[in-house]
Design an enzyme around this catalytic site. Structure first.
Site, short mmCIF file in Angstrom:
data_model
loop_
_atom_site.label_atom_id
_atom_site.label_comp_id
_atom_site.label_asym_id
_atom_site.label_seq_id
_atom_site.Cartn_x
_atom_site.Cartn_y
_atom_site.Cartn_z
N GLN A 24 -10.55 3.85 -4.44
CA GLN A 24 -10.99 2.98 -3.35
C GLN A 24 -12.49 3.03 -3.11
O GLN A 24 -13.05 2.13 -2.49
CB GLN A 24 -10.24 3.35 -2.06
CG GLN A 24 -8.75 3.09 -2.18
CD GLN A 24 -7.98 3.47 -0.93
OE1 GLN A 24 -7.50 4.59 -0.83
NE2 GLN A 24 -7.88 2.58 0.03
N HIS B 273 -3.76 10.11 -5.91
CA HIS B 273 -3.76 9.18 -4.78
C HIS B 273 -3.51 7.76 -5.32
O HIS B 273 -4.46 6.99 -5.52
CB HIS B 273 -5.07 9.27 -4.01
CG HIS B 273 -5.05 8.61 -2.66
ND1 HIS B 273 -5.38 9.25 -1.49
CD2 HIS B 273 -4.70 7.35 -2.29
CE1 HIS B 273 -5.26 8.42 -0.47
NE2 HIS B 273 -4.85 7.25 -0.92
N ASN C 147 -0.38 12.02 -2.82
CA ASN C 147 -0.60 11.28 -1.58
C ASN C 147 0.57 10.35 -1.28
O ASN C 147 1.01 9.58 -2.14
CB ASN C 147 -1.87 10.44 -1.70
CG ASN C 147 -2.17 9.68 -0.41
OD1 ASN C 147 -2.48 10.29 0.61
ND2 ASN C 147 -2.04 8.36 -0.43
N GLU C 148 1.05 10.41 -0.06
CA GLU C 148 2.13 9.55 0.41
C GLU C 148 3.25 9.45 -0.63
O GLU C 148 3.55 8.38 -1.16
CB GLU C 148 1.58 8.17 0.80
CG GLU C 148 0.61 8.31 1.96
CD GLU C 148 0.21 7.02 2.66
OE1 GLU C 148 0.36 5.95 2.06
OE2 GLU C 148 -0.23 7.09 3.83
C1 BGC Z 1 -3.35 5.33 1.99
C2 BGC Z 1 -4.78 4.85 1.83
C3 BGC Z 1 -4.92 3.51 2.52
C4 BGC Z 1 -4.65 3.71 3.98
C5 BGC Z 1 -4.86 2.48 4.85
C6 BGC Z 1 -2.72 5.03 3.31
O1 BGC Z 1 -1.51 4.44 3.05
O2 BGC Z 1 -3.25 6.69 1.64
O3 BGC Z 1 -5.08 4.81 0.47
O4 BGC Z 1 -6.16 2.93 2.30
O5 BGC Z 1 -3.33 4.14 4.16
O6 BGC Z 1 -3.95 1.48 4.59
#
Ligand code: BGC
Length: 430
Positions: free
Chosen positions: A17, A111, A155-156
């Site tokens: 990003q 990520h 991540n997530e």
């Molecule tokens: C993610 C980020 C994303 C942010 C805002 C999260 O789901 O880890 O990569 O930019 O939310 O939407």
């Protein structure tokens, strides 16, 4: 009120990003496709790859003491089994730069973006992926191990199941629209603005293009609808990475992060809401109980009705992302997670996409008051990271979503700290 000494107060980014030119990953490949669903390509992004020192300095000058960022797997391993020393050294430099400024680096190993070669092997639906991930983590641990302190593995990790739920609802709407079309009706009944016919035609072309780029019509990228099997694969990848890190760098404290909504039940829909929370959080507890912390990532709430999330309540403020501006969600989620998980919590992401920075200040003030109230009640929240340090590339939505504490003029890559950066810094421990 300031946080107490030892509390990590910082901001977060993710490699794809912000860095720019991550040419070996699946997102970049998808951005370049003719039938792409990305609003625009990431290109140079905000050139964090070359400007990380300035960004870390700005974070430090505002008073923050921690920076969460990710390593780009596809930079480090652009081809299967081929590791790029120069890129590993780049990340060593970023970590050392944090330390030079007295900032605690929090390193995310994955990520969202994957190397293209991984997706060509079946991606996040392939049984071989946990081992591939562990092999990459092993190299990172061997090379950067002594520099690492806090690490987020994935991540997530629950993102794919959330996407699957949305995709299923979407499919149901499409099928209903198709039935109406067949019966001679109009195709304007799907809630979102879709040209049904064009979309169906494009689906075929997208499939053909996917075949060319990824060798399959349905590439299993990380952020795509996930099956239960794939959910288990992600957990396996986490467990294998944990084992590697425990062995090679025992000083590391690690956890994964989850995308969590404040799941609320509409009247009479408690059961449905419970199911959503179970899928989003509870069923992961056995996999994370041996971790050192859980990364909580929360932005808003979801009110669950008979058939899933209801639209944003009438009159409620929405963010640029289209979901509700509801900063109270963070406190609710932390309390709920604590009741089931019990271990240390780090808020690894929380924030708002808005063009109005005064709105961001308000949002952060409410969210942080919620965190502090949890801490007063004895809940072990050890850190808070705002998403995001910089306005950046919001995946398929491109650069229009502004989550940043720092604005960037992408024509010059000049940085402009917003008042919210200093506001967040004012909570830093002395
Ligand atoms: C993610 C980020 C994303 C942010 C805002 C999260 O789901 O880890 O990569 O930019 O939310 O939407």
């Amino acid at each position: 009120m300031k946080f107490e000494k030892g509390f990590l107060l910082g901001a977060a980014t993710a490699a794809h990003q912000v860095e720019g030119n991550n040419t070996h990953n699946d997102c970049w490949a998808q951005e370049q496709m003719k039938y792409t669903s990305y609003a625009e390509p990431s290109l140079d992004a905000v050139d964090h790859y070359h400007r990380y020192e300035e960004d870390i300095r700005l974070l430090k000058e505002a008073g923050l003491n921690a920076y969460r960022f990710s390593l780009e797997w596809a930079r480090i391993e652009p081809e299967e089994g081929v590791f790029d020393e120069k890129e590993i050294e780049h990340y060593r430099d970023v970590i050392l730069c944090c330390k030079k400024y007295g900032v605690e680096p929090v390193v995310t190993l994955f990520h969202f973006s994957s190397p293209v070669w991984l997706i060509r092997k079946g991606g996040w639906e392939a049984d071989s992926t946990p081992d591939d991930f562990a092999a990459y983590v092993r190299v990172v641990a061997e090379k950067l191990g002594p520099e690492l302190g806090l690490v987020c593995t994935i991540n997530e990790a629950n993102m794919g199941l959330q996407i699957a739920a949305i995709a299923q609802r979407y499919r149901q709407q499409m099928m209903a629209a198709a039935a109406r079309l067949k019966a001679g009706g109009a195709d304007n009944q799907v809630q979102m603005g879709i040209n049904f016919k064009t979309m169906m035609e494009n689906q075929k072309r997208i499939a053909e293009e996917n075949k060319e780029v990824f060798g399959t019509e349905n590439p299993a990228v990380f952020c795509s609808a996930r099956s239960a099997e794939s959910d288990a694969i992600v957990m396996k990848a986490h467990e294998k990475a944990r084992a590697v890190l425990r062995k090679l760098c025992p000083q590391v404290r690690l956890g994964l992060t989850l995308s969590l909504h404040d799941v609320q039940a509409a009247d009479g829909c408690e059961k449905q809401a419970e199911q959503v929370w179970n899928s989003e959080f509870s069923h992961y507890v056995p996999y994370i109980k041996d971790d050192d912390f859980l990364g909580v990532q929360c932005y808003s709430r979801n009110i669950i009705g008979e058939n899933g999330p209801l639209p944003v309540p009438e009159g409620a403020a929405v963010t640029q992302m289209g979901y509700e501006n509801y900063p109270e969600s963070l406190e609710h989620v932390i309390r709920r997670v604590h009741a089931e998980f019990g271990g240390d919590i780090i808020v690894t992401e929380n924030g708002i996409a808005t063009a109005d920075d005064a709105e961001r200040v308000k949002y952060l003030g409410t969210a942080i008051a919620g965190v502090q109230s949890c801490i007063r009640d004895g809940i072990p929240v050890k850190g808070y990271f705002c998403w995001s340090l910089l306005d950046n590339f919001e995946w398929q939505k491109g650069f229009a979503m502004t989550f940043g504490l720092i604005a960037v003029d992408r024509s010059t890559q000049k940085r402009f700290p917003k008042p919210s950066l200093a506001f967040l810094g004012s909570y830093a421990p002395d």
